[in-house]
Design an enzyme around this catalytic site. Sequence first.
Site, PDB file in Angstrom:
ATOM      1  N   CYS A  15      43.078  50.479  44.582  1.00 44.93           N
ATOM      2  CA  CYS A  15      43.822  50.790  43.358  1.00 44.93           C
ATOM      3  C   CYS A  15      42.902  51.509  42.378  1.00 44.93           C
ATOM      4  O   CYS A  15      41.687  51.266  42.355  1.00 44.93           O
ATOM      5  CB  CYS A  15      44.367  49.496  42.746  1.00 44.93           C
ATOM      6  SG  CYS A  15      45.242  49.720  41.184  1.00 44.93           S
ATOM      7  N   HIS A  16      43.479  52.362  41.534  1.00 43.59           N
ATOM      8  CA  HIS A  16      42.669  53.078  40.540  1.00 43.59           C
ATOM      9  C   HIS A  16      41.943  52.121  39.600  1.00 43.59           C
ATOM     10  O   HIS A  16      40.877  52.458  39.073  1.00 43.59           O
ATOM     11  CB  HIS A  16      43.556  54.036  39.737  1.00 43.59           C
ATOM     12  CG  HIS A  16      43.845  55.311  40.459  1.00 43.59           C
ATOM     13  ND1 HIS A  16      42.957  56.366  40.500  1.00 43.59           N
ATOM     14  CD2 HIS A  16      44.914  55.703  41.175  1.00 43.59           C
ATOM     15  CE1 HIS A  16      43.473  57.361  41.211  1.00 43.59           C
ATOM     16  NE2 HIS A  16      44.664  56.985  41.633  1.00 43.59           N
ATOM     17  N   THR A  17      42.503  50.923  39.384  1.00 45.07           N
ATOM     18  CA  THR A  17      41.842  49.964  38.502  1.00 45.07           C
ATOM     19  C   THR A  17      40.497  49.530  39.066  1.00 45.07           C
ATOM     20  O   THR A  17      39.538  49.299  38.318  1.00 45.07           O
ATOM     21  CB  THR A  17      42.746  48.741  38.275  1.00 45.07           C
ATOM     22  OG1 THR A  17      44.010  49.179  37.785  1.00 45.07           O
ATOM     23  CG2 THR A  17      42.133  47.787  37.267  1.00 45.07           C
ATOM     24  N   HIS A  63      41.891  43.975  44.412  1.00 48.13           N
ATOM     25  CA  HIS A  63      42.980  43.092  43.970  1.00 48.13           C
ATOM     26  C   HIS A  63      44.331  43.474  44.570  1.00 48.13           C
ATOM     27  O   HIS A  63      45.357  43.006  44.101  1.00 48.13           O
ATOM     28  CB  HIS A  63      43.088  43.121  42.439  1.00 48.13           C
ATOM     29  CG  HIS A  63      43.518  44.445  41.877  1.00 48.13           C
ATOM     30  ND1 HIS A  63      42.679  45.542  41.851  1.00 48.13           N
ATOM     31  CD2 HIS A  63      44.694  44.855  41.358  1.00 48.13           C
ATOM     32  CE1 HIS A  63      43.332  46.569  41.322  1.00 48.13           C
ATOM     33  NE2 HIS A  63      44.550  46.179  41.016  1.00 48.13           N
ATOM     34  N   GLU A  64      44.335  44.293  45.612  1.00 55.58           N
ATOM     35  CA  GLU A  64      45.595  44.734  46.213  1.00 55.58           C
ATOM     36  C   GLU A  64      45.481  44.516  47.723  1.00 55.58           C
ATOM     37  O   GLU A  64      45.135  45.424  48.473  1.00 55.58           O
ATOM     38  CB  GLU A  64      45.841  46.208  45.886  1.00 55.58           C
ATOM     39  CG  GLU A  64      47.278  46.649  46.023  1.00 55.58           C
ATOM     40  CD  GLU A  64      47.538  48.030  45.431  1.00 55.58           C
ATOM     41  OE1 GLU A  64      47.592  49.008  46.204  1.00 55.58           O
ATOM     42  OE2 GLU A  64      47.673  48.143  44.200  1.00 55.58           O
ATOM     43  N   CYS A  72      52.089  29.803  36.981  1.00 54.93           N
ATOM     44  CA  CYS A  72      51.778  28.381  37.136  1.00 54.93           C
ATOM     45  C   CYS A  72      53.031  27.524  37.283  1.00 54.93           C
ATOM     46  O   CYS A  72      52.998  26.459  37.888  1.00 54.93           O
ATOM     47  CB  CYS A  72      50.947  27.892  35.957  1.00 54.93           C
ATOM     48  SG  CYS A  72      51.859  27.702  34.399  1.00 54.93           S
ATOM     49  N   CYS A 125      54.519  25.592  30.205  1.00 55.60           N
ATOM     50  CA  CYS A 125      54.173  27.014  30.068  1.00 55.60           C
ATOM     51  C   CYS A 125      55.375  27.789  29.567  1.00 55.60           C
ATOM     52  O   CYS A 125      56.317  28.061  30.328  1.00 55.60           O
ATOM     53  CB  CYS A 125      53.686  27.582  31.399  1.00 55.60           C
ATOM     54  SG  CYS A 125      53.206  29.331  31.281  1.00 55.60           S
ATOM     55  N   CYS A 130      55.944  31.142  31.635  1.00 53.87           N
ATOM     56  CA  CYS A 130      56.620  31.029  32.929  1.00 53.87           C
ATOM     57  C   CYS A 130      58.086  30.645  32.754  1.00 53.87           C
ATOM     58  O   CYS A 130      58.944  31.055  33.542  1.00 53.87           O
ATOM     59  CB  CYS A 130      55.914  30.006  33.819  1.00 53.87           C
ATOM     60  SG  CYS A 130      54.354  30.592  34.514  1.00 53.87           S
ATOM     61  N   CYS A 162      51.724  34.763  32.344  1.00 51.00           N
ATOM     62  CA  CYS A 162      51.246  33.378  32.373  1.00 51.00           C
ATOM     63  C   CYS A 162      49.760  33.348  31.993  1.00 51.00           C
ATOM     64  O   CYS A 162      48.944  34.019  32.624  1.00 51.00           O
ATOM     65  CB  CYS A 162      51.445  32.787  33.761  1.00 51.00           C
ATOM     66  SG  CYS A 162      50.699  31.155  33.974  1.00 51.00           S
ATOM     67  N   ARG A 194      43.954  32.851  32.427  1.00 47.76           N
ATOM     68  CA  ARG A 194      43.553  34.157  31.914  1.00 47.76           C
ATOM     69  C   ARG A 194      42.134  34.139  31.350  1.00 47.76           C
ATOM     70  O   ARG A 194      41.358  35.077  31.539  1.00 47.76           O
ATOM     71  CB  ARG A 194      44.538  34.611  30.826  1.00 47.76           C
ATOM     72  CG  ARG A 194      44.203  35.970  30.217  1.00 47.76           C
ATOM     73  CD  ARG A 194      44.368  37.092  31.229  1.00 47.76           C
ATOM     74  NE  ARG A 194      43.972  38.382  30.699  1.00 47.76           N
ATOM     75  CZ  ARG A 194      42.750  38.890  30.754  1.00 47.76           C
ATOM     76  NH1 ARG A 194      41.783  38.206  31.338  1.00 47.76           N
ATOM     77  NH2 ARG A 194      42.480  40.074  30.253  1.00 47.76           N
ATOM     78  N   CYS A 248      49.881  45.227  43.536  1.00 45.04           N
ATOM     79  CA  CYS A 248      49.639  45.822  42.221  1.00 45.04           C
ATOM     80  C   CYS A 248      50.504  47.062  41.997  1.00 45.04           C
ATOM     81  O   CYS A 248      51.591  46.978  41.463  1.00 45.04           O
ATOM     82  CB  CYS A 248      48.157  46.172  42.048  1.00 45.04           C
ATOM     83  SG  CYS A 248      47.769  46.836  40.406  1.00 45.04           S
ATOM     84  N   ARG A 257      47.529  55.947  48.384  1.00 43.43           N
ATOM     85  CA  ARG A 257      46.880  54.675  48.629  1.00 43.43           C
ATOM     86  C   ARG A 257      46.068  54.786  49.909  1.00 43.43           C
ATOM     87  O   ARG A 257      46.574  55.226  50.952  1.00 43.43           O
ATOM     88  CB  ARG A 257      47.898  53.536  48.768  1.00 43.43           C
ATOM     89  CG  ARG A 257      48.319  52.920  47.430  1.00 43.43           C
ATOM     90  CD  ARG A 257      47.142  52.233  46.740  1.00 43.43           C
ATOM     91  NE  ARG A 257      47.533  51.537  45.533  1.00 43.43           N
ATOM     92  CZ  ARG A 257      47.501  52.065  44.307  1.00 43.43           C
ATOM     93  NH1 ARG A 257      47.134  53.321  44.135  1.00 43.43           N
ATOM     94  NH2 ARG A 257      47.829  51.324  43.256  1.00 43.43           N
TER      95      ARG A 257
END
Length: 691
Positions: free
Chosen positions: A353-355, A375-376, A405, A410, A413, A421, A425, A485, A686
């Site tokens: 991913c670009h992130t 993360h993907e 969660c 929460c 959520c 959520c 974090r 993502c 991708r």
Amino acid sequence: PKRQSHARTTMELKSTNKAFGGEVRKYTHASTATGTPMTFSVYVPPAASLAKCPTIYYLSGLTCTDDNAVQKGGAFQACAELGCMMVFPDTSPRGDDVADDDAYDLGKGAGFYVDATTEPWAKHYKMYTYVTQELPALIEANLPAAPGLKSICGHSMGGHGALTIAFKSPNQWASTSAFAPICNPVECPWGRKAFASYGVDGAAHDATELLKANGKAFYPDVLVDQGLDDQFLADQLGIDAFEAAAKVAGQKVSVRKHAGFDHSYFFISSFMADHVKFHANALNKKAEETALVDVAAADDAMLAEFAKTAGKPIACKAAVAWSANQPLSDETVVVAPPKAGEIRVKVVANALCHTDVYTLDGQDPEGLFPCILGHEAGAIVESVGPGVTSVSPGDHVIPCYTPQCNQAACIFCASPKTNLCPAIRGTQGQGVMPDGTTRFTTVDGKEIFHFMGCSTFAEYTVIAEISAAKINRRMPLNKACLFGCGVSTGLGAVWNTCKVTAGSSVAVFGLGAVGLAVVQAAKMAGASRIIGVDLNKDKFAVASKLGCTDCVCPADHGDTPVQSVIVNMTKWGVDYSFDCTGNTQVMRAALECAHRGWGESCVIGVAAAGKEIATRPFQLVTGRVWKGTAFGGWKSRSSVPRLVERCLAGELPVDHYVTHQFEANGDVAKATNEAIEALHGGNCLRAVVNY
């Protein structure tokens, strides 16, 4: 005319017509089975432009050609929605030298889906071989049909053909159904005449007799619709005998009888969508069962290995980012066992991913080094920590950087307004697990930070249970990773954040994977005009294929701001605009091309550290709305599995996003660095690294 080659013959495209986002095509070809030219029509759904689809064969009745059902059957909307192709063969061979009879129920238009053995019919009347062998092979070789995934249905004589063909080869067809079928032809005038004339064993081509001979069920269910005002019901169709034989054999038959309906296409079109759905469900189930044969065998071996490593540290390969603006380094890292509320997963495939690149380039204010990015991904649960109940070893999961969660306390959520959520974090942003520690160390004990709660540029990683979306094992993990993502974000920005409406206009800035997901979602939402904006014109072809009606390159318009170009194209601007670039100037352009009075603009792209957005307040005073989205508003653990199911059903194809694939072969860093280079090349949507 366009020609398509097959090993034995050539298909000639005679006509095309648009219908419900797909195409109705008519082909002719020289048949080796009948020794004549044959004609068939096919509905190719929109999903087939991106992935191979299951196929439903529809056999027509006496005197019909392929045109009757095509023009009057009403199947196309359901086929488009469910991602099914539908094939409509002719009812007999045709041509000047083909034998015929003056009666409507013999000869041309009355092939009865059998292979004739007596003259003058034996030379050309081979409809059983044509429908069961030659035509499916032709379709699968030349059209986007999923191999081996086919069902069959029909009307009257075609209903007889569909039932008998399926009963004679139940392993070849996922399901069968019929409208007013000739169920017991050996006991009706039509059948006795045809079987005697063509010289075939009637019992071998009689659905009722086949049920009696089999003595057990062929399928979980057979769907039959019958009109009670059908003029042929009493003398020709034999539905009562069919039901009686089915009861004895233990074959479930869902016979639905409808007062006021006759034998015509008014009747057929009233219930056609039900038959398409019936077959789509059976085809999806067959696809799942077929795929799980291999998955289960692989999982048995994996589970044995997982049992050996559970509760112990695992040494594995990872691509470690030691500092910003440096290539990833191939390292052996030690991955600790999961603690309470955590799971350890074996990463199978990872999309870049670009992130990830953005952080590696030092543009992420929260970027910490050394770390393991990624993360993907698609992964398999290796072991679980204390208290974990939602997943087990062997489950397939997508790690999600936005957790869910589901705790009663929460409010995030619990609210339908957001997916943000905050349960983990704080620690996630600090590069550690919820207890404030890391699960990664080098072999000499140096700690390595986590990234976005995922860190999937490693053969194994540890994530929070609340970050794991459990998915159907039938979904290939090198495709499933796309839902971790970018693709999910683009889809959700349209469907969740802005709720794009049918008939609206849309502008998409940046036609990478996220932008194309926006285009795909807007098309599926029914947007009437979709304007794609990008400096790279090479992206316009796939953007147009996915739904862009217009493509704009800002460089082609000199000093004219692109927002002015779009406003001029649309008079007042677009109803919805999306920034998928992370460039704050583009974010402003996206807002300022939104429709005066009600236009909405959504920020998707992540800007570099320290960047701020700006516009004149008058843009907002005059009715425009500026909003943003994270992970497309999806609540990860509940929503991602549903997206995967839609993909498996053919409704949401994703294959087109994967433009590059790399094999790690034990060197995760080398393969991932190559993927980064491909992403920088400009023609990559991708890049997936298979571990």
